[in-house]
Design an enzyme around this catalytic site. Structure first.
Site, PDB file in Angstrom:
ATOM      1  N   LEU A 125      56.635 -37.436 -24.997  1.00 37.78           N
ATOM      2  CA  LEU A 125      55.562 -38.231 -25.598  1.00 37.78           C
ATOM      3  C   LEU A 125      55.976 -39.698 -25.726  1.00 37.78           C
ATOM      4  O   LEU A 125      57.015 -39.999 -26.282  1.00 37.78           O
ATOM      5  CB  LEU A 125      55.207 -37.687 -26.981  1.00 37.78           C
ATOM      6  N   HIS A 229      65.923 -38.108 -36.605  1.00 40.16           N
ATOM      7  CA  HIS A 229      66.042 -39.566 -36.519  1.00 40.16           C
ATOM      8  C   HIS A 229      64.835 -40.188 -37.240  1.00 40.16           C
ATOM      9  O   HIS A 229      63.714 -39.696 -37.104  1.00 40.16           O
ATOM     10  CB  HIS A 229      66.035 -39.958 -35.039  1.00 40.16           C
TER      11      HIS A 229
END
Ligand SMILES: NC(=[NH2+])NCCC[C@H](N)C(=O)O
Length: 344
Positions: A125, A229
């Protein structure tokens, strides 16, 4: 109007442009014409039904209907691990106990697994920074759920998504430094890149062969196991709202979480409905909310967002939307509310 369609050969320049704006670190979108054309070719053959399940990968692009520009990309792998092993660590438990000595200790342990073999994977993505407005990210990500709902026979019973683990601005991953580094003697970025471009043999050759006791890793490595993250947290939230959960699987390199869901349990799959399309102008009044809609076609797949009242027995589209989705009055569309009700 923004709409989703399968990637085509003519998109090479557009993808190169996207890849350049993604920069390094986005291994699924390398600035490399040859790799990108291979990615396109594989997707084109997949949509045409000409590849085995093990080879199928479906790539979608988000196109700006006014300018023809590519705004983003997303993809689904039909089934991972059927040609080469697919690796994760399962965070499991080992108990060492001796009643005689009155000792009982429980150890979190990383077991190398291929448990996700045959599952489908959400991947690749990327949305161009200029287009990070107005639900474009949701459309790009969630169009894949309508596709899964429409063509379940092409996919596995379970869908996984590997979320990026913790690393600092210089790309240093504490988990990699504590573990991978000792076995691979290369940087995390290089190892990540190699697996991203499909060179994975070195993983089988070099991965530690025995389970790893988490207690023996330094604290900064322990602390990032199963952690996402910072920049990836919105993507996790979006998938969790659709029913994806962390089930104790993490990446072998950076220990980022793999989240997963049974395909049929994904909210947008479960709640989507197939309805006849009705072309009207303007759309009927009522409390409007955003819906995702797609057409019925595999190779001519199209998806877009529609702001409309909850559909009753038919799905109303403006002529402009009908053109974007490539549907005629009376054709069928699949639709679902963009956001789960409880999140509104
Ligand atoms: N961050 C990474 N590149 N990890 C290694 C690849 C992991 C992936 N599950 C595979 O087996 O291909």
């Amino acid at each position: 109007m923004m709409f989703i369609r399968p990637v085509e050969h003519k998109d090479l320049d557009g993808l190169m442009h996207l890849a350049k704006s993604a920069g390094i670190g986005m291994t699924s979108l390398p600035v490399n014409e040859e790799r990108l054309s291979r990615k396109i070719a594989r997707s084109v053959l997949s949509f045409a039904g000409e590849l085995d399940r093990a080879d199928q990968g479906y790539v979608f692009v988000l196109e700006d209907g006014e300018t023809g520009k590519l705004a983003g990309i997303s993809a689904i792998e039909a089934a991972v691990g059927l040609k080469e092993p697919w690796y994760n660590y399962r965070v499991g438990t080992i108990v060492h106990a001796s009643e005689e000595l009155g000792v009982y200790s429980r150890h979190e342990t990383l077991f190398l697994s291929n448990d996700h073999t045959g599952f489908s994977e959400l991947c690749s993505l990327f949305l161009h920074p200029d287009f990070r407005v107005k639900r474009n990210g949701g459309l790009l990500s969630k169009c894949r759920f309508l596709f899964l709902a429409q063509f379940p026979q092409l996919f596995g019973k379970m869908v996984v998504a590997e979320m990026r683990g913790v690393s600092d601005e210089a790309g240093r991953s504490p988990f990699w430094e504590a573990l991978g580094r000792h076995f691979f003697s290369i940087d995390f970025a290089k190892a990540d890149y190699l697996t991203g471009v499909g060179q994975k043999a070195f993983v089988a050759e070099l991965m530690p062969k025995h389970p790893v006791y988490v207690d023996f890793l330094p604290p900064d490595a322990q602390a990032v196991i199963g952690q996402t993250h910072e920049g990836t947290r919105p993507a996790v939230a979006l998938l969790e709202a659709e029913g994806f959960r962390y089930e104790g699987y993490v990446d072998i390199f950076d220990a980022g979480p793999t989240i997963q869901s049974y395909t049929s349990d994904i909210r947008a799959v479960k709640e989507s409905r197939r309805l006849p399309a009705r072309i009207v102008d303007p759309l009927p009044d009522g409390d409007k909310e955003w819906h995702l809609a797609c057409n019925d076609s595999l190779s001519g797949f199209r998806a877009a967002l529609v702001e409309c009242a909850a559909p009753q027995g038919e799905f109303c589209l403006t002529p402009e939307l009908a053109r974007a989705l490539n549907v005629q009055d009376g054709d069928h569309v699949r639709c679902v509310a963009l956001t789960p009700k409880e999140a509104v």
